[in-house]
Design a protein around this motif. Structure first.
Motif: not given
Length: 215
Positions: A23-25, A55-56, A60-61, A92-97
């Motif tokens: 889901q995260a990826s 942002n949304d 979610k991530g 993975i979270d840091d990439i989205a950040d």
């Protein structure tokens, strides 16, 4: 038969961590493709809508990452090392950040003219997200190790290319731009995009470590 291989027969098939990682990826790919669309559109209203969507997606991530951490605290048996689960979730979270950070800088600093290096770096970030997702989806059985290693190699190559684009773009700014504020604004955007590619490489490094430990 190696002890690790024997142990795998007694570990129940994971129904918690791998679905959350996938889901995260998958969410990461949406972040990347939305970023590319945002920097390529000339419609400023549409661009702002895409920034809001990023942002949304980042929020979610965050929710998926927090769920991964929660499951890590609740489950005694995990599919691979607890430290690696934590590290991969964080990467993975840091990439989205940093995708969100790039979009936020464009919006807050009123960067409306998207230069070729910005577009190229956004495309490289998106490419990295796709390869992270490909590798993550193969972790659940580790049968297609070649897919994981090939994805990690592509991510490393992508990050090297991003370094080159970033350095050339910053050099061009210093050579041809006289306004200090413009230099600072564009350098900040470029740096956030380049850092997103670094975080893709961090995720690849964690997955390579998982492969080594479970070989």
């Amino acid at each position: 038969m190696a002890l690790n291989n024997i142990f795998k027969y007694f570990v129940p098939k994971d129904r918690v961590f791998f679905p959350l990682f996938e889901q995260a990826s998958a969410n990461l790919i949406k972040c990347g493709e939305t970023l590319v669309e945002a920097v390529k559109t000339s419609d400023l209203k549409r661009r702002n809508e895409l920034f809001k969507l990023i942002n949304d997606l980042e929020h979610k991530g965050d929710e998926i990452t927090h769920q991964l951490y929660l499951e890590l605290s609740k489950n005694f048996i995990t599919p691979f090392d607890r430290e690696d689960i934590h590290s991969l979730a964080s990467a993975i979270d840091d990439i989205a950040d940093y995708i969100q950070g790039s979009a936020n800088r464009m919006e807050l600093y009123n960067v409306t003219v998207m230069t070729d290096p910005i577009v190229k770096l956004a495309e490289l970030v998106h490419q990295g997200c796709i390869d992270v997702d490909k590798a993550v989806r193969e972790l659940k059985n580790l049968k297609n190790i070649r897919i994981i290693t090939d994805s990690c190699v592509r991510i490393n190559s992508m990050e090297n290319q991003a370094d080159y684009v970033f350095e050339r773009a910053v050099a061009h700014l210093f050579d041809y731009e006289d306004d200090a504020k413009t230099i600072i604004k564009y350098k900040e955007v470029l740096a956030a995009l380049e850092t997103a590619t670094d975080r893709c490489e961090d995720a690849a490094n964690v997955m390579e470590s998982i492969l080594v430990k479970n070989a």
